[in-house]
Design an enzyme around this catalytic site. Sequence first.
Site, PDB file in Angstrom:
ATOM      1  N   ASN A   9     -87.474 -21.461  32.665  1.00  0.00           N
ATOM      2  CA  ASN A   9     -87.092 -22.274  31.393  1.00  0.00           C
ATOM      3  C   ASN A   9     -88.200 -22.304  30.503  1.00  0.00           C
ATOM      4  OD1 ASN A   9     -86.218 -24.074  29.634  1.00  0.00           O
ATOM      5  ND2 ASN A   9     -85.638 -25.430  31.112  1.00  0.00           N
ATOM      6  N   TRP A  10     -88.240 -21.753  29.435  1.00  0.00           N
ATOM      7  CA  TRP A  10     -89.674 -21.518  28.703  1.00  0.00           C
ATOM      8  C   TRP A  10     -89.628 -22.827  27.919  1.00  0.00           C
ATOM      9  CZ3 TRP A  10     -89.738 -16.045  26.648  1.00  0.00           C
ATOM     10  CH2 TRP A  10     -89.958 -15.055  27.794  1.00  0.00           C
ATOM     11  N   LYS A  11     -88.428 -23.546  27.723  1.00  0.00           N
ATOM     12  CA  LYS A  11     -88.546 -24.940  26.879  1.00  0.00           C
ATOM     13  C   LYS A  11     -88.888 -24.642  25.523  1.00  0.00           C
ATOM     14  CE  LYS A  11     -88.524 -27.560  31.120  1.00  0.00           C
ATOM     15  NZ  LYS A  11     -89.234 -28.756  31.895  1.00  0.00           N
ATOM     16  N   GLU A  97     -83.704 -32.924  29.807  1.00  0.00           N
ATOM     17  CA  GLU A  97     -84.480 -33.340  28.728  1.00  0.00           C
ATOM     18  C   GLU A  97     -83.168 -33.357  27.538  1.00  0.00           C
ATOM     19  OE1 GLU A  97     -87.358 -30.046  28.848  1.00  0.00           O
ATOM     20  OE2 GLU A  97     -88.201 -31.022  30.413  1.00  0.00           O
ATOM     21  N   GLU A 167     -82.727 -30.819  39.674  1.00  0.00           N
ATOM     22  CA  GLU A 167     -83.915 -30.886  39.236  1.00  0.00           C
ATOM     23  C   GLU A 167     -83.958 -32.606  39.094  1.00  0.00           C
ATOM     24  OE1 GLU A 167     -85.158 -27.615  36.504  1.00  0.00           O
ATOM     25  OE2 GLU A 167     -84.024 -28.899  35.241  1.00  0.00           O
ATOM     26  N   SER A 212     -91.724 -28.897  39.104  1.00  0.00           N
ATOM     27  CA  SER A 212     -93.072 -28.582  39.427  1.00  0.00           C
ATOM     28  C   SER A 212     -93.100 -27.628  40.801  1.00  0.00           C
ATOM     29  CB  SER A 212     -93.570 -29.811  39.737  1.00  0.00           C
ATOM     30  OG  SER A 212     -93.899 -30.870  38.647  1.00  0.00           O
ATOM     31  N   GLY A 233     -90.111 -24.312  34.844  1.00  0.00           N
ATOM     32  CA  GLY A 233     -90.571 -24.834  33.792  1.00  0.00           C
ATOM     33  C   GLY A 233     -92.121 -24.109  33.483  1.00  0.00           C
ATOM     34  N   GLY A 234     -93.137 -24.927  33.619  1.00  0.00           N
ATOM     35  CA  GLY A 234     -94.562 -24.784  33.403  1.00  0.00           C
ATOM     36  C   GLY A 234     -94.849 -23.304  33.918  1.00  0.00           C
TER      37      GLY A 234
HETATM   38  P1  13P Z   1     -91.390 -27.853  35.595  1.00  0.00           P
HETATM   39  O1  13P Z   1     -91.602 -26.717  36.421  1.00  0.00           O
HETATM   40  O2  13P Z   1     -92.449 -27.697  34.422  1.00  0.00           O
HETATM   41  O3  13P Z   1     -91.752 -29.110  36.157  1.00  0.00           O
HETATM   42  O4  13P Z   1     -90.068 -27.896  34.739  1.00  0.00           O
HETATM   43  C1  13P Z   1     -88.813 -27.947  35.418  1.00  0.00           C
HETATM   44  C2  13P Z   1     -87.763 -27.723  34.478  1.00  0.00           C
HETATM   45  O5  13P Z   1     -87.609 -28.574  34.098  1.00  0.00           O
HETATM   46  C3  13P Z   1     -86.896 -26.540  34.485  1.00  0.00           C
HETATM   47  O6  13P Z   1     -85.839 -26.804  33.943  1.00  0.00           O
END
Ligand code: 13P
Length: 250
Positions: A9-11, A97, A167, A212, A233-234
């Site tokens: 998920n690149w957000k 989010e 999550e 994370s 995510g990150g």
């Molecule tokens: P992180 O891996 O950056 O904590 O984000 C997780 C996430 O929200 C994936 O949808």
Amino acid sequence: MRRKFVAGNWKMNGSANSIRELLQGIREGAAEVAAVELAVFPSFVYLGLVEQQLSDSSIGWGAQNLSEHASGAHTGEVAGSMLQDFHCDYVIVGHSERRTLYGETDEIVARKFATARKIGLKPILCVGETLQEREQGVTEAVVERQIKAVLDLEGISGFADAVIAYEPVWAIGTGRTATAGQAQEVHAFIRAKLAQLDSALASQVRILYGGSMKAANAAELLAMPDIDGGLIGGASLEAKEFLAIAKAGC
Ligand code: 13P
């Protein structure tokens, strides 16, 4: 057997150039992790670019959100049929989010889930508790409520082609990962809840962990019996790291 699934998920990150580079890196390493299903989730505006870069690969793609409506006067929204024009396989619904920053209620999320399914897009339903909810001991009640909203609308058969992502909100982007034991406990709870309604279907549904997750903790999480992959995510913004997470699931 549930095939492991690692999704990025690149957000709201990336540019045309950085995405080309990232996808090239992922493509180069994908054969080595072929046992695991891979997919990436860019911002809407890059779906065309991602499709172009990945259409001859085994890597899938999808969107981070969709409108609950099919079309019409909804300025700034994106319809599921538009995602289909870019051959998305999946769409994320109810990311925390979206729930906390953009006011998406359980009911809105359930309607988005239903809209996706109706047109053949596979929803990835995100659920999870806040830190306060965990400390109050209501983690299971929160996750159950979030899933129930979808069950009320779609029934258990709604989960046939769907994916669930657990999550915990306190683990997202904080560097604080749930322990493998903590995550497994919630994943097993979710599967047991679905199994009360349809045990065969429950044993097929993939439940991803997100929060994370990175190469350093992926092996331990993915070794758990009810953790079927990750929503990253990150760590999905770097090809090497993303592939190393997938490798841990092979
Ligand atoms: P992180 O891996 O950056 O904590 O984000 C997780 C996430 O929200 C994936 O949808």
